[in-house]
Write an enzyme that holds these catalytic residues in place. Structure first.
Site, PDB file in Angstrom:
ATOM      1  N   THR A 123       1.029  -1.242  -0.246  1.00 15.73           N
ATOM      2  CA  THR A 123       0.106  -0.080  -0.169  1.00 15.73           C
ATOM      3  C   THR A 123       0.816   1.143   0.041  1.00 15.73           C
ATOM      4  OG1 THR A 123      -1.828   0.949   1.034  1.00 15.73           O
ATOM      5  CG2 THR A 123      -0.132   0.412   2.583  1.00 15.73           C
ATOM      6  N   ASN A 137      -0.961   4.054   0.947  1.00 18.39           N
ATOM      7  CA  ASN A 137      -1.745   4.869   1.689  1.00 18.39           C
ATOM      8  C   ASN A 137      -1.328   4.669   3.386  1.00 18.39           C
ATOM      9  OD1 ASN A 137      -3.995   5.483   3.741  1.00 18.39           O
ATOM     10  ND2 ASN A 137      -5.357   5.140   2.002  1.00 18.39           N
ATOM     11  N   GLY A 154      -2.627   6.014   6.035  1.00 18.04           N
ATOM     12  CA  GLY A 154      -3.505   5.482   6.984  1.00 18.04           C
ATOM     13  C   GLY A 154      -3.518   4.140   7.038  1.00 18.04           C
ATOM     14  N   ASP A 195      -7.795  -3.535  -0.227  1.00 19.25           N
ATOM     15  CA  ASP A 195      -8.267  -2.629  -1.126  1.00 19.25           C
ATOM     16  C   ASP A 195      -9.739  -2.568  -0.670  1.00 19.25           C
ATOM     17  OD1 ASP A 195      -8.175  -1.213  -3.677  1.00 19.25           O
ATOM     18  OD2 ASP A 195     -10.315  -2.192  -3.895  1.00 19.25           O
ATOM     19  N   TYR A 206     -12.747   8.760   4.595  1.00 18.60           N
ATOM     20  CA  TYR A 206     -14.290   9.165   4.915  1.00 18.60           C
ATOM     21  C   TYR A 206     -14.749   9.186   6.147  1.00 18.60           C
ATOM     22  CZ  TYR A 206     -14.361   8.687  -0.468  1.00 18.60           C
ATOM     23  OH  TYR A 206     -14.220   8.920  -1.755  1.00 18.60           O
ATOM     24  N   ASP A 207     -13.597   8.668   7.327  1.00 17.66           N
ATOM     25  CA  ASP A 207     -13.901   8.685   8.491  1.00 17.66           C
ATOM     26  C   ASP A 207     -14.664   9.847   9.232  1.00 17.66           C
ATOM     27  OD1 ASP A 207     -13.019   5.934   8.394  1.00 17.66           O
ATOM     28  OD2 ASP A 207     -11.070   6.656   9.227  1.00 17.66           O
ATOM     29  N   HIS A 223     -13.893  -2.520   9.259  1.00 13.39           N
ATOM     30  CA  HIS A 223     -13.906  -3.499   7.991  1.00 13.39           C
ATOM     31  C   HIS A 223     -12.404  -4.160   7.737  1.00 13.39           C
ATOM     32  CE1 HIS A 223     -12.453   0.579   7.116  1.00 13.39           C
ATOM     33  NE2 HIS A 223     -12.315   0.300   6.162  1.00 13.39           N
ATOM     34  N   ARG A 224     -11.522  -3.239   8.174  1.00 10.15           N
ATOM     35  CA  ARG A 224      -9.956  -3.850   8.098  1.00 10.15           C
ATOM     36  C   ARG A 224      -9.897  -4.507   9.270  1.00 10.15           C
ATOM     37  NH1 ARG A 224      -8.420   0.732   7.139  1.00 10.15           N
ATOM     38  NH2 ARG A 224      -8.774   0.448   4.816  1.00 10.15           N
TER      39      ARG A 224
HETATM   40  P1  ITT Z   1      -3.369   1.561  -1.900  1.00 11.13           P
HETATM   41  O1  ITT Z   1      -4.092   1.178  -3.305  1.00 11.13           O
HETATM   42  O2  ITT Z   1      -1.964   2.077  -2.105  1.00 11.13           O
HETATM   43  O3  ITT Z   1      -3.623   0.843  -0.843  1.00 11.13           O
HETATM   44  P2  ITT Z   1      -5.619   3.789  -1.658  1.00 11.13           P
HETATM   45  O4  ITT Z   1      -5.665   4.663  -0.843  1.00 11.13           O
HETATM   46  O5  ITT Z   1      -5.421   4.086  -3.231  1.00 11.13           O
HETATM   47  O6  ITT Z   1      -4.174   3.009  -1.168  1.00 11.13           O
HETATM   48  P3  ITT Z   1      -7.807   1.944  -2.135  1.00 11.13           P
HETATM   49  O7  ITT Z   1      -7.656   2.002  -3.655  1.00 11.13           O
HETATM   50  O8  ITT Z   1      -7.930   0.741  -1.445  1.00 11.13           O
HETATM   51  O9  ITT Z   1      -6.538   2.535  -1.568  1.00 11.13           O
HETATM   52  O10 ITT Z   1      -8.961   3.025  -1.920  1.00 11.13           O
HETATM   53  C1  ITT Z   1      -9.458   3.312  -0.628  1.00 11.13           C
HETATM   54  C2  ITT Z   1     -10.274   4.568  -0.522  1.00 11.13           C
HETATM   55  O11 ITT Z   1     -11.248   4.194   0.542  1.00 11.13           O
HETATM   56  C3  ITT Z   1      -9.375   5.638  -0.066  1.00 11.13           C
HETATM   57  O12 ITT Z   1      -9.806   6.515  -0.532  1.00 11.13           O
HETATM   58  C4  ITT Z   1      -9.753   5.695   1.448  1.00 11.13           C
HETATM   59  O13 ITT Z   1      -9.678   7.090   1.825  1.00 11.13           O
HETATM   60  C5  ITT Z   1     -11.169   4.894   1.627  1.00 11.13           C
HETATM   61  N1  ITT Z   1     -11.151   4.013   2.896  1.00 11.13           N
HETATM   62  C6  ITT Z   1     -10.724   2.803   2.908  1.00 11.13           C
HETATM   63  N2  ITT Z   1     -10.498   2.499   4.104  1.00 11.13           N
HETATM   64  C7  ITT Z   1     -11.043   3.487   4.734  1.00 11.13           C
HETATM   65  C8  ITT Z   1     -10.943   3.719   6.478  1.00 11.13           C
HETATM   66  O14 ITT Z   1     -10.899   2.738   7.264  1.00 11.13           O
HETATM   67  N3  ITT Z   1     -11.496   4.933   6.756  1.00 11.13           N
HETATM   68  C9  ITT Z   1     -11.672   6.087   5.676  1.00 11.13           C
HETATM   69  N4  ITT Z   1     -11.472   5.750   4.379  1.00 11.13           N
HETATM   70  C10 ITT Z   1     -11.034   4.510   4.030  1.00 11.13           C
END
Ligand code: ITT
Length: 196
Positions: A7, A9, A11, A69, A153-154, A179-180
């Protein structure tokens, strides 16, 4: 033992590090920046694309690569943004741009609060094979934001059974209901089995 997390991301990385007993290494610490094209139309498909891409690039074939994802779906709006959560406000959109676009969409639909749910697909890729597990968190989404905790979106999401948004609730609580967190509970025995 350790896992390589596929990832970019921050967060997600922070949450995985809090939830795992094992060492969690960001793929970029080993491979640098890699652009991964997530062109599947399911969470499962995109999770597998991410984990496979990183596993294929690693020299160490004993490595265990884990990806996530995830996204939020609003049934009243036809399930959006769903798998497109990361790019809801356009390619390269920031978390804040996505968040405020969803706030605006709810306002345009004339609702202050409606049902929503988060989905997480966690993929595990190793020399022994590929695995995918899912977790969900249900609640309400608000046409406003409250609090700065969590990410994405938290600040607009109130989990079922709570009165505050995940932006106002602490990370420890999110870990136990998210969910995670739920997907990771299913992933952990698989990872432990692969590490033996
Ligand atoms: P990677 O693909 O590198 O892991 P990404 O941010 O692009 O990072 P995703 O494609 O899975 O990841 O997109 C997830 C989206 O959903 C992203 O915009 C997050 O902000 C949101 N999201 C997922 N889990 C969340 C959570 O626990 N709290 C808030 N927003 C979440």
């Amino acid at each position: 033992m350790k896992i390589i997390l596929a990832t970019s991301n921050k967060g997600k990385l922070r949450e995985f590090r809090k939830m795992c007993d094992t060492e969690v290494i960001a793929f970029s610490d080993i491979l640098g920046d890699i652009e991964i094209i997530e062109d599947a139309d399911t969470f499962k498909g995109n999770a597998l694309i991410k984990a496979r891409t990183i596993y294929e690039k690693l020299e160490d074939k004993d490595a265990i690569v884990v990806s996530d994802d995830s996204g939020i779906s609003v049934p009243l709006l036809g399930g959006i943004p769903g798998v497109y959560s990361a790019r809801y406000a356009g390619d390269g959109a920031s978390d804040k741009e996505n968040l405020y676009k969803l706030v605006d969409a709810l306002k345009e639909a004339g609702v202050e609060r409606t049902l929503a749910y988060y989905t997480a697909a966690i993929a595990i890729v190793s020399k022994f094979g590929e695995y995918v597990v899912h977790g969900w968190m249900y609640g309400d989404i608000l046409a406003t934001t409250r609090g700065d905790n969590g990410f994405g979106y938290d600040p607009m999401f109130v989990p079922s059974g709570f009165e505050h948004t995940l932006g106002e609730l602490d990370d420890e609580l999110k870990k136990s209901i998210s969910h995670r967190g739920k997907a990771l509970m299913l992933a952990k025995p698989i990872i432990e089995m692969l590490q033996r």
